[in-house]
Motif scaffolding. Sequence first.
Motif, mmCIF file in Angstrom:
data_model
loop_
_atom_site.group_PDB
_atom_site.id
_atom_site.type_symbol
_atom_site.label_atom_id
_atom_site.label_comp_id
_atom_site.label_asym_id
_atom_site.label_seq_id
_atom_site.Cartn_x
_atom_site.Cartn_y
_atom_site.Cartn_z
ATOM 1 N N GLU A 662 -31.229 89.399 -32.374
ATOM 2 C CA GLU A 662 -30.709 88.095 -31.944
ATOM 3 C C GLU A 662 -29.355 87.817 -32.591
ATOM 4 O O GLU A 662 -29.052 88.312 -33.668
ATOM 5 C CB GLU A 662 -31.705 87.001 -32.334
ATOM 6 N N TYR A 663 -28.597 86.985 -31.875
ATOM 7 C CA TYR A 663 -27.293 86.605 -32.397
ATOM 8 C C TYR A 663 -27.444 85.687 -33.602
ATOM 9 O O TYR A 663 -28.377 84.882 -33.677
ATOM 10 C CB TYR A 663 -26.473 85.863 -31.325
ATOM 11 N N GLN A 664 -26.523 85.831 -34.530
ATOM 12 C CA GLN A 664 -26.436 84.906 -35.655
ATOM 13 C C GLN A 664 -25.059 84.242 -35.612
ATOM 14 O O GLN A 664 -24.074 84.856 -35.207
ATOM 15 C CB GLN A 664 -26.621 85.647 -36.980
ATOM 16 N N THR A 665 -24.999 83.004 -36.025
ATOM 17 C CA THR A 665 -23.744 82.247 -35.963
ATOM 18 C C THR A 665 -23.006 82.322 -37.291
ATOM 19 O O THR A 665 -23.591 82.097 -38.353
ATOM 20 C CB THR A 665 -24.025 80.767 -35.620
ATOM 21 N N VAL A 666 -21.729 82.675 -37.201
ATOM 22 C CA VAL A 666 -20.867 82.674 -38.389
ATOM 23 C C VAL A 666 -19.807 81.596 -38.204
ATOM 24 O O VAL A 666 -19.445 81.244 -37.081
ATOM 25 C CB VAL A 666 -20.205 84.054 -38.622
ATOM 26 N N THR A 667 -19.319 81.080 -39.341
ATOM 27 C CA THR A 667 -18.323 80.004 -39.322
ATOM 28 C C THR A 667 -16.998 80.532 -39.850
ATOM 29 O O THR A 667 -16.948 81.177 -40.902
ATOM 30 C CB THR A 667 -18.790 78.824 -40.192
ATOM 31 N N VAL A 668 -15.935 80.239 -39.124
ATOM 32 C CA VAL A 668 -14.598 80.669 -39.549
ATOM 33 C C VAL A 668 -14.134 79.758 -40.684
ATOM 34 O O VAL A 668 -13.986 78.542 -40.496
ATOM 35 C CB VAL A 668 -13.590 80.608 -38.381
ATOM 36 N N VAL A 669 -13.927 80.343 -41.875
ATOM 37 C CA VAL A 669 -13.465 79.557 -43.023
ATOM 38 C C VAL A 669 -12.003 79.870 -43.374
ATOM 39 O O VAL A 669 -11.412 79.206 -44.212
ATOM 40 C CB VAL A 669 -14.351 79.809 -44.263
ATOM 41 N N GLY A 670 -11.435 80.893 -42.741
ATOM 42 C CA GLY A 670 -10.049 81.247 -43.037
ATOM 43 C C GLY A 670 -9.492 82.231 -42.022
ATOM 44 O O GLY A 670 -10.233 82.883 -41.281
ATOM 45 N N ILE A 671 -8.169 82.314 -41.973
ATOM 46 C CA ILE A 671 -7.464 83.236 -41.086
ATOM 47 C C ILE A 671 -6.480 84.049 -41.917
ATOM 48 O O ILE A 671 -5.770 83.499 -42.775
ATOM 49 C CB ILE A 671 -6.685 82.485 -39.970
ATOM 50 N N VAL A 672 -6.429 85.359 -41.689
ATOM 51 C CA VAL A 672 -5.412 86.211 -42.319
ATOM 52 C C VAL A 672 -4.736 87.040 -41.225
ATOM 53 O O VAL A 672 -5.346 87.342 -40.199
ATOM 54 C CB VAL A 672 -6.003 87.151 -43.391
ATOM 55 N N ASP A 673 -3.463 87.373 -41.451
ATOM 56 C CA ASP A 673 -2.725 88.212 -40.500
ATOM 57 C C ASP A 673 -2.792 89.692 -40.869
ATOM 58 O O ASP A 673 -2.600 90.550 -40.014
ATOM 59 C CB ASP A 673 -1.255 87.783 -40.424
ATOM 60 N N GLN A 674 -3.036 89.965 -42.155
ATOM 61 C CA GLN A 674 -3.082 91.355 -42.617
ATOM 62 C C GLN A 674 -4.309 91.566 -43.488
ATOM 63 O O GLN A 674 -4.762 90.650 -44.164
ATOM 64 C CB GLN A 674 -1.814 91.689 -43.414
ATOM 65 N N ASP A 675 -4.795 92.790 -43.449
ATOM 66 C CA ASP A 675 -5.994 93.131 -44.215
ATOM 67 C C ASP A 675 -5.687 93.135 -45.716
ATOM 68 O O ASP A 675 -4.524 93.116 -46.128
ATOM 69 C CB ASP A 675 -6.496 94.501 -43.771
ATOM 70 N N LEU A 676 -6.740 93.198 -46.518
ATOM 71 C CA LEU A 676 -6.581 93.135 -47.972
ATOM 72 C C LEU A 676 -5.646 94.219 -48.494
ATOM 73 O O LEU A 676 -4.773 93.949 -49.319
ATOM 74 C CB LEU A 676 -7.959 93.274 -48.645
ATOM 75 N N LEU A 677 -5.796 95.432 -48.015
ATOM 76 C CA LEU A 677 -5.043 96.563 -48.562
ATOM 77 C C LEU A 677 -3.925 97.018 -47.626
ATOM 78 O O LEU A 677 -3.527 98.177 -47.627
ATOM 79 C CB LEU A 677 -5.987 97.741 -48.829
ATOM 80 N N SER A 678 -3.405 96.106 -46.836
ATOM 81 C CA SER A 678 -2.358 96.471 -45.882
ATOM 82 C C SER A 678 -1.153 95.554 -46.011
ATOM 83 O O SER A 678 -1.290 94.370 -46.300
ATOM 84 C CB SER A 678 -2.901 96.407 -44.450
ATOM 85 N N LYS A 679 0.029 96.151 -45.814
ATOM 86 C CA LYS A 679 1.260 95.372 -45.795
ATOM 87 C C LYS A 679 1.820 95.252 -44.375
ATOM 88 O O LYS A 679 2.880 94.699 -44.171
ATOM 89 C CB LYS A 679 2.306 96.038 -46.698
ATOM 90 N N LYS A 680 1.101 95.797 -43.411
ATOM 91 C CA LYS A 680 1.527 95.746 -42.023
ATOM 92 C C LYS A 680 0.389 95.227 -41.156
ATOM 93 O O LYS A 680 -0.746 95.094 -41.608
ATOM 94 C CB LYS A 680 1.953 97.142 -41.543
ATOM 95 N N TYR A 681 0.715 94.960 -39.897
ATOM 96 C CA TYR A 681 -0.305 94.482 -38.973
ATOM 97 C C TYR A 681 -1.178 95.640 -38.507
ATOM 98 O O TYR A 681 -0.726 96.783 -38.410
ATOM 99 C CB TYR A 681 0.353 93.797 -37.767
ATOM 100 N N SER A 682 -2.421 95.326 -38.199
ATOM 101 C CA SER A 682 -3.355 96.347 -37.750
ATOM 102 C C SER A 682 -2.919 96.898 -36.397
ATOM 103 O O SER A 682 -2.471 96.161 -35.524
ATOM 104 C CB SER A 682 -4.757 95.743 -37.626
ATOM 105 N N THR A 683 -3.047 98.221 -36.241
ATOM 106 C CA THR A 683 -2.730 98.846 -34.957
ATOM 107 C C THR A 683 -3.994 99.111 -34.145
ATOM 108 O O THR A 683 -3.919 99.611 -33.026
ATOM 109 C CB THR A 683 -1.985 100.179 -35.171
ATOM 110 N N GLY A 684 -5.146 98.800 -34.730
ATOM 111 C CA GLY A 684 -6.408 98.985 -34.014
ATOM 112 C C GLY A 684 -6.654 97.825 -33.062
ATOM 113 O O GLY A 684 -6.225 96.694 -33.301
ATOM 114 N N GLN A 685 -7.351 98.107 -31.975
ATOM 115 C CA GLN A 685 -7.658 97.070 -30.991
ATOM 116 C C GLN A 685 -9.014 96.443 -31.297
ATOM 117 O O GLN A 685 -9.849 96.272 -30.412
ATOM 118 C CB GLN A 685 -7.656 97.682 -29.592
ATOM 119 N N ASP A 686 -9.247 96.101 -32.566
ATOM 120 C CA ASP A 686 -10.533 95.510 -32.917
ATOM 121 C C ASP A 686 -10.322 94.199 -33.671
ATOM 122 O O ASP A 686 -9.246 93.932 -34.203
ATOM 123 C CB ASP A 686 -11.371 96.486 -33.756
#
Length: 885
Positions: A662-686
């Motif tokens: 079954e689905y579980q509900t998650v709540t958005v508490v923050g937005i980031v543009d880059q991952d923790l260990l990245s200095k660039k934007y993700s090139t993955g389509q996920d």
Amino acid sequence: MKSYTDLTGKYLKGQKKRSMLTILGIILSVTLFTSIGTIGMSYWDKSVRQTMQDFGDYHVSFNGISGEAIPKVKNNAAVKSAGVISREGYAVLRETKEKEKKEDPFAAPYRYLNVKGYNANAMNMLQSQLDSGRYPENSNEIILSSSSLSYFLKKPKLGETITLNLGIRKVASTGEDKKINGLGDYGWDLDEAFQAQSQREYTVVGFMKPSSKENWSSGYIFPAITFNDNKSIDNYKNYFIYVKMKSLKNIKEKTEALMSSLQLSNVEQGSAMQLDRDNFIENVRIEYNNELLKLYGKSIYEGVNNSLILTFAAVIAIIMICTIAMIYNIFHISVLERISQFGMLRCIGATPAQIRKIVMQEATLISLIGIPIGILTGTLFMKVLFYNISLLTLGFLNDMRMVISLPILISAGLLGLLSVYLSAIGPAKQAARVYPLEALKNAGSSKVENITKVKKSLFVKKLFGVVGQFASRNLQRNKKRFRITAFSMIISIILFIVFSGLVDFMQQITQLSGAQYSYSLSYDGPSSRIDDTVYRDVSKLDAVQQAYKFYSNQVDAIIPKDKINPIYYGFHKDRYIVAEGEGYRTDNNFLVSYGDNGLDALQSKLTAGKIDKEKMNQENGVIVLQKIMMMTEEGKRLILDQTQFKVGDHIKIRTIDGNHNEYQTVTVVGIVDQDLLSKKYSTGQDLSFITTPKVYSKIMGSDTYSRIFILANPDISNHPITDYLKSLTDKNAGFNYHDRVAEVAQAKNDAKTFSILLYGFIGVIVLIAFLNIVNTVSTNLILRTKEFATLKAIGMTQKEVRKMIILEGVFYGLFAAVIGIILGTTLNYGIQVLFASALDADWVFPWYSIGIAFAGSMITTIVATIGPMYRLNKVSIVDALRSEN
């Protein structure tokens, strides 16, 4: 003298200093063309060889194709040659020992040899790197991986004969044949058995180097290659076929036509991966060797091809404009100096056509001298540069060789000749328009200046006094002369900023992209689990600054329709086709966690919201990473948000498995543009949802993590880290670690090499610019000798004249620096935009280059005034007023 044109040689001999300066300018320009062409060809040659080594020397591959399709592919009209690979079978080297199974409960039951048969074309297209020996030449010869040697009962040597029982792998409990995925044959099961089918004897003729990208299967499944001409094809067997096309034009359309002729539909398509990487291939898959095609300008992404071609054309155009400007100034000054001579020739009957012919003949003569020398010096300059490169310990460029290309040398000569003729046309026309009487009266100018009004600058007068105002008004008085001199300086500044920008750009693209860490430890065995004791041991090492547990798993998510970015939707409607509830169900999502300390480090990257771990655990809080960088079908790079989630939004997610929890509900508490260990934007389509370990465990039903990212302390030796990681891999083949520190060091070395190459070109450019500016400014001042003498005659002191000349130089420098910096920065940015479709790099405002260009402009113009001032000081007022110079 038989004709007026005989004066050409006499003038060049009589004005040796001026002629030598012109020839030197041509030599430097052709040297620059030759150098850039040679280094470009050499780098291209290295890139092609490296790409062939990494990806193979083919254009398109058909993986998992049936035997009956092989003749149709080989005989297709568009196909030049085809390399065919067949599966010969597996051979068991030995069973895994009980001790090994205790150390690694998920160890494979056997150590295998995976034998494949390559025909001659496949052997050439996909050459493995040999440690020793040679490639097999018949079906009784074989090459082995050097990693496999220790698992033979008796370690084979070159020239020895080995006997292999070839067969297939089966599922032990059911007796079914084990499904094999792809050329790499990735993975195994504990419930596995081996069934021998035939016995073969092979002579060992070579040993392959271990793969540079080994993974958990590399310790149990080893490659072996034999020769198989594959003339006898089994229609019910699957093969791998690698194809070279006769022409690379419209390669995608030709491939699709070939697929259509084979009646293949719903075939996977994509870009080829590196040869030593394992990947899952379940069905027939078409792969384009885009890395190689890109180097030929024939990538299936048209935008990438255009980007590289336009960038190269832009750089050549800028160099040509600079060269033309420099040589034009030299010819123009030469014409101004000889106006009276041309007037005399007109008086004694020379026609405008004959005057033009004299100037153009001069251009031809100096070209015949300067161009061959320029080609020679450009070649020698490259030889010296490559010799110095050979002394360095380089990575990518380690075996870069100098390629002397006849077309490049001819092109450099023709570009130099074209530049000279384009430069001479204007001065030749100007010389032909000389009126005899005016030329005799007005030496140094073909026309008496008509001055109506000159603007007064109160600011200049207040800052520099009357002398400064004189200097300012002198520049305004002869606008044409001012523009010519300033144009020469502006072009030089533009060229310096553009090439300095290329240095910065090359340094960026040689940097490693992706996650920024020192080491990563992963466990890729069947359990996919790292024990906490390993994490604690890693964290305790003094050389470790920080270590992050990495939890990651794919999840289904329902994306509300109003949260989908319309721009992204326009490109990828196929991702939103399964309607569910008020949105679409998607599976290109990942629930990840970097541990509690990872959330602390992520705090600084938040663009919205805040991190409260207790609140996240209570509300199933997640931080959404939704910004990506994507490439359109036209090859254009876009940075955009896939979705438009905001803090407080709710998302339904569930695990991806056969039970469909079954689905579980998650709540958005923050937005980031880059991952923790990245200095660039993700090139993955996920889409990534970053959370706490507790929330991850609650949703996934597991607290398993299979990777640890390690940040090393830069002030302490990394040996304790590498020693510990190596000990883990020695004990358990499931462990694998990635040494990014060594990769970063090598990338810096490559960047250093690129800098040496480009700074060599910049050195030539600076020399050209310096000679150009000094020649233009100093000659213009010398042509005004009578004018300065007049100013002295009416009361201006020698000191004031000197001050006025210096201020004129300063004003030239200021004007040229401002315009040149603006245009140079704009072109710098424009070239980066052209590159953007092919290479990932960010534009950085060139403050450093601007500073050097500004300072260089001011210093050069001041230096340019020193020679004329010295000469003017030695000339008496009476002699100067009488002279025609």
